[in-house]
Design a protein around this motif. Structure first.
Motif, PDB file in Angstrom:
ATOM      1  N   PRO A 214       0.764  -0.913  -0.334  1.00 26.77           N
ATOM      2  CA  PRO A 214      -0.072  -0.109  -0.005  1.00 26.77           C
ATOM      3  C   PRO A 214       0.996   1.492   0.127  1.00 26.77           C
ATOM      4  CG  PRO A 214       0.394  -1.360   1.984  1.00 26.77           C
ATOM      5  CD  PRO A 214       0.702  -2.150   1.120  1.00 26.77           C
ATOM      6  N   LEU A 215       0.442   2.198  -0.428  1.00 28.09           N
ATOM      7  CA  LEU A 215       1.331   3.201  -0.685  1.00 28.09           C
ATOM      8  C   LEU A 215       0.219   4.690  -0.387  1.00 28.09           C
ATOM      9  CD1 LEU A 215       3.278   3.393  -3.872  1.00 28.09           C
ATOM     10  CD2 LEU A 215       3.858   2.984  -2.003  1.00 28.09           C
ATOM     11  N   PRO A 216       1.070   5.604   0.270  1.00 24.66           N
ATOM     12  CA  PRO A 216       0.434   7.064   1.102  1.00 24.66           C
ATOM     13  C   PRO A 216      -0.608   7.657  -0.484  1.00 24.66           C
ATOM     14  CG  PRO A 216       2.239   6.862   1.752  1.00 24.66           C
ATOM     15  CD  PRO A 216       2.160   5.985   0.501  1.00 24.66           C
ATOM     16  N   ILE A 217      -1.704   8.519  -0.475  1.00 24.90           N
ATOM     17  CA  ILE A 217      -2.456   9.472  -1.888  1.00 24.90           C
ATOM     18  C   ILE A 217      -2.690  10.483  -1.060  1.00 24.90           C
ATOM     19  CG2 ILE A 217      -2.509   7.495  -3.193  1.00 24.90           C
ATOM     20  CD1 ILE A 217      -5.925   7.834  -2.209  1.00 24.90           C
ATOM     21  N   ALA A 218      -3.727  10.949  -1.323  1.00 22.07           N
ATOM     22  CA  ALA A 218      -3.492  12.852  -0.809  1.00 22.07           C
ATOM     23  C   ALA A 218      -5.095  12.635   0.902  1.00 22.07           C
ATOM     24  CB  ALA A 218      -4.541  13.371  -1.703  1.00 22.07           C
ATOM     25  N   CYS A 219      -5.413  13.402   1.319  1.00 19.42           N
ATOM     26  CA  CYS A 219      -6.270  13.079   1.893  1.00 19.42           C
ATOM     27  C   CYS A 219      -6.037  11.989   3.338  1.00 19.42           C
ATOM     28  CB  CYS A 219      -7.322  13.163   1.354  1.00 19.42           C
ATOM     29  SG  CYS A 219      -8.095  14.567   0.320  1.00 19.42           S
ATOM     30  N   GLY A 220      -4.790  11.894   3.260  1.00 22.75           N
ATOM     31  CA  GLY A 220      -4.672  11.417   4.304  1.00 22.75           C
ATOM     32  C   GLY A 220      -4.590   9.721   3.853  1.00 22.75           C
ATOM     33  N   GLN A 221      -5.617   9.286   2.868  1.00 25.72           N
ATOM     34  CA  GLN A 221      -6.177   7.776   2.131  1.00 25.72           C
ATOM     35  C   GLN A 221      -4.462   7.230   1.413  1.00 25.72           C
ATOM     36  OE1 GLN A 221      -8.992   7.402   3.002  1.00 25.72           O
ATOM     37  NE2 GLN A 221      -7.874   8.837   4.491  1.00 25.72           N
ATOM     38  N   THR A 222      -5.089   6.188   1.859  1.00 26.59           N
ATOM     39  CA  THR A 222      -4.184   5.061   0.812  1.00 26.59           C
ATOM     40  C   THR A 222      -4.664   4.732  -0.370  1.00 26.59           C
ATOM     41  OG1 THR A 222      -4.335   2.961   2.825  1.00 26.59           O
ATOM     42  CG2 THR A 222      -2.349   3.916   2.630  1.00 26.59           C
ATOM     43  N   ILE A 223      -3.016   3.975  -0.856  1.00 25.09           N
ATOM     44  CA  ILE A 223      -3.823   3.009  -2.309  1.00 25.09           C
ATOM     45  C   ILE A 223      -3.647   1.279  -2.068  1.00 25.09           C
ATOM     46  CG2 ILE A 223      -1.909   3.759  -3.439  1.00 25.09           C
ATOM     47  CD1 ILE A 223      -3.232   3.109  -6.721  1.00 25.09           C
ATOM     48  N   SER A 224      -4.544   0.514  -1.755  1.00 27.87           N
ATOM     49  CA  SER A 224      -4.328  -0.722  -1.643  1.00 27.87           C
ATOM     50  C   SER A 224      -3.481  -1.176  -2.272  1.00 27.87           C
ATOM     51  CB  SER A 224      -5.281  -1.344  -1.335  1.00 27.87           C
ATOM     52  OG  SER A 224      -6.871  -1.077  -0.686  1.00 27.87           O
ATOM     53  N   GLN A 225      -2.332  -2.862  -1.183  1.00 23.33           N
ATOM     54  CA  GLN A 225      -1.466  -3.027  -2.094  1.00 23.33           C
ATOM     55  C   GLN A 225      -2.460  -3.753  -3.159  1.00 23.33           C
ATOM     56  OE1 GLN A 225      -0.950  -5.628   1.658  1.00 23.33           O
ATOM     57  NE2 GLN A 225       0.534  -6.971   0.494  1.00 23.33           N
ATOM     58  N   PRO A 226      -1.716  -4.313  -4.526  1.00 26.78           N
ATOM     59  CA  PRO A 226      -2.040  -5.028  -5.729  1.00 26.78           C
ATOM     60  C   PRO A 226      -2.849  -5.954  -5.185  1.00 26.78           C
ATOM     61  CG  PRO A 226      -0.332  -3.664  -6.179  1.00 26.78           C
ATOM     62  CD  PRO A 226      -0.504  -3.282  -4.437  1.00 26.78           C
ATOM     63  N   SER A 227      -2.503  -6.988  -4.514  1.00 27.79           N
ATOM     64  CA  SER A 227      -2.293  -8.329  -4.503  1.00 27.79           C
ATOM     65  C   SER A 227      -4.547  -8.183  -3.531  1.00 27.79           C
ATOM     66  CB  SER A 227      -2.006  -9.024  -3.460  1.00 27.79           C
ATOM     67  OG  SER A 227      -1.067  -8.281  -2.138  1.00 27.79           O
ATOM     68  N   VAL A 228      -4.470  -7.170  -2.511  1.00 28.35           N
ATOM     69  CA  VAL A 228      -5.481  -7.011  -1.904  1.00 28.35           C
ATOM     70  C   VAL A 228      -6.776  -6.524  -3.238  1.00 28.35           C
ATOM     71  CG1 VAL A 228      -6.679  -5.876  -0.061  1.00 28.35           C
ATOM     72  CG2 VAL A 228      -4.726  -6.749   0.207  1.00 28.35           C
ATOM     73  N   VAL A 229      -6.007  -5.790  -3.767  1.00 34.57           N
ATOM     74  CA  VAL A 229      -7.770  -5.085  -4.492  1.00 34.57           C
ATOM     75  C   VAL A 229      -7.467  -6.357  -5.256  1.00 34.57           C
ATOM     76  CG1 VAL A 229      -7.987  -3.585  -6.712  1.00 34.57           C
ATOM     77  CG2 VAL A 229      -6.441  -3.034  -4.636  1.00 34.57           C
ATOM     78  N   GLY A 230      -6.671  -7.642  -5.786  1.00 35.70           N
ATOM     79  CA  GLY A 230      -6.699  -8.264  -6.400  1.00 35.70           C
ATOM     80  C   GLY A 230      -7.976  -9.570  -5.560  1.00 35.70           C
ATOM     81  N   LEU A 231      -7.770 -10.253  -4.709  1.00 34.17           N
ATOM     82  CA  LEU A 231      -7.918 -11.056  -3.808  1.00 34.17           C
ATOM     83  C   LEU A 231      -9.655 -10.576  -3.811  1.00 34.17           C
ATOM     84  CD1 LEU A 231      -5.525 -11.830  -1.643  1.00 34.17           C
ATOM     85  CD2 LEU A 231      -6.484 -13.585  -3.179  1.00 34.17           C
ATOM     86  N   MET A 232      -9.502  -8.616  -3.374  1.00 36.04           N
ATOM     87  CA  MET A 232     -10.995  -8.910  -3.072  1.00 36.04           C
ATOM     88  C   MET A 232     -11.775  -8.723  -4.549  1.00 36.04           C
ATOM     89  SD  MET A 232     -10.737  -5.045  -0.599  1.00 36.04           S
ATOM     90  CE  MET A 232     -12.141  -4.769  -0.205  1.00 36.04           C
ATOM     91  N   THR A 233     -11.219  -8.612  -5.563  1.00 29.14           N
ATOM     92  CA  THR A 233     -11.873  -8.239  -6.575  1.00 29.14           C
ATOM     93  C   THR A 233     -12.283  -9.923  -6.963  1.00 29.14           C
ATOM     94  OG1 THR A 233     -10.521  -6.455  -7.815  1.00 29.14           O
ATOM     95  CG2 THR A 233     -11.628  -7.619  -9.036  1.00 29.14           C
ATOM     96  N   GLN A 234     -11.490 -10.897  -7.017  1.00 33.36           N
ATOM     97  CA  GLN A 234     -11.324 -12.148  -6.880  1.00 33.36           C
ATOM     98  C   GLN A 234     -12.954 -12.526  -6.101  1.00 33.36           C
ATOM     99  OE1 GLN A 234      -8.442 -15.229  -8.368  1.00 33.36           O
ATOM    100  NE2 GLN A 234      -8.602 -15.088  -5.950  1.00 33.36           N
ATOM    101  N   ALA A 235     -12.689 -11.857  -5.243  1.00 39.27           N
ATOM    102  CA  ALA A 235     -13.511 -12.333  -3.866  1.00 39.27           C
ATOM    103  C   ALA A 235     -15.153 -12.302  -4.231  1.00 39.27           C
ATOM    104  CB  ALA A 235     -13.934 -12.153  -2.987  1.00 39.27           C
TER     105      ALA A 235
END
Length: 214
Positions: A52-73
């Protein structure tokens, strides 16, 4: 594509597979959507790391594998209408745009919504509709949804979101009472009620009510 870029993409996809992202449609979508387009500034060079990496407004862009697993689910079908709560960088919505008929994404931070829309426009993605609103209430004017994905953690699945899920629909979200102990769960709405599966441990920013500052 340069040799270095091709090698980087191969390593990116290998990392996804090695962490359990095996659905071909999801992998194809993640190969097509460049994560680097959603990351700015000093972290841009780390866009292809599985972190995961920081983005604006104190938020994050999720770890790619977590994005993939959530999308798959989420088990998205080509005719599905999907609601995403927590636009963030826009990366997750862009992945979903390759899999669903239409994606509605909502975030409480106007700046994030504007910047994500700018990336969608630059990538010529036309089947995402963005909203600045309190995502914990969903988008009742556009409900019901075939699929709902929440990219911020609540103590329990929010009632308004469950109410906007079609019978036969699936919602994937992190739940937990703190930012250290959270579980990714999948909720299926059936004719007789709700079925819950616990998928894995995760760590997400909290789902907050109200609008954020610009």
């Amino acid at each position: 594509m340069t040799d270095a870029a091709a090698e980087r993409k191969m390593q990116f996809l290998f990392a996804l597979r090695s962490r359990g992202v095996t659905d071909k449609r999801v992998l194809n979508a993640m190969e097509k959507i460049d994560r680097g387009a959603f990351i700015r500034g000093i972290f841009a060079e780390r866009a292809y790391e599985d972190t995961p990496l920081p983005i604006a407004c104190g938020q994050t862009i999720s770890q790619p594998s977590v994005v993939g697993l959530m999308t798959q689910a989420l088990e998205v079908h080509p005719r599905d209408k999907v609601l995403e709560v927590g636009t963030g960088s826009g990366y997750q919505a862009a992945i979903l745009s390759q899999l669903a008929r239409r994606v509605y994404t909502v975030d409480r931070h106007p700046r994030l919504v504007r910047e994500a829309q700018g990336v969608f426009d630059a990538l010529s993605i036309a089947n995402i509709t963005t909203f600045t609103a309190d995502g914990s209430h969903g988008l009742p004017d556009h409900a019901p949804f075939d699929r709902i994905i929440v990219t911020a953690a609540a103590e329990d699945p929010p009632g308004p979101l469950l109410a906007q899920l079609k019978i036969g629909g699936i919602m994937v979200l992190p739940v937990g009472q703190s930012d250290t102990v959270q579980s990714l769960i999948r909720v299926r709405r059936t004719e007789t009620g709700l079925e819950y599966d616990e998928l894995r441990s995760v760590r997400f920013v909290p789902l907050l009510e109200g609008l954020g500052r610009d």
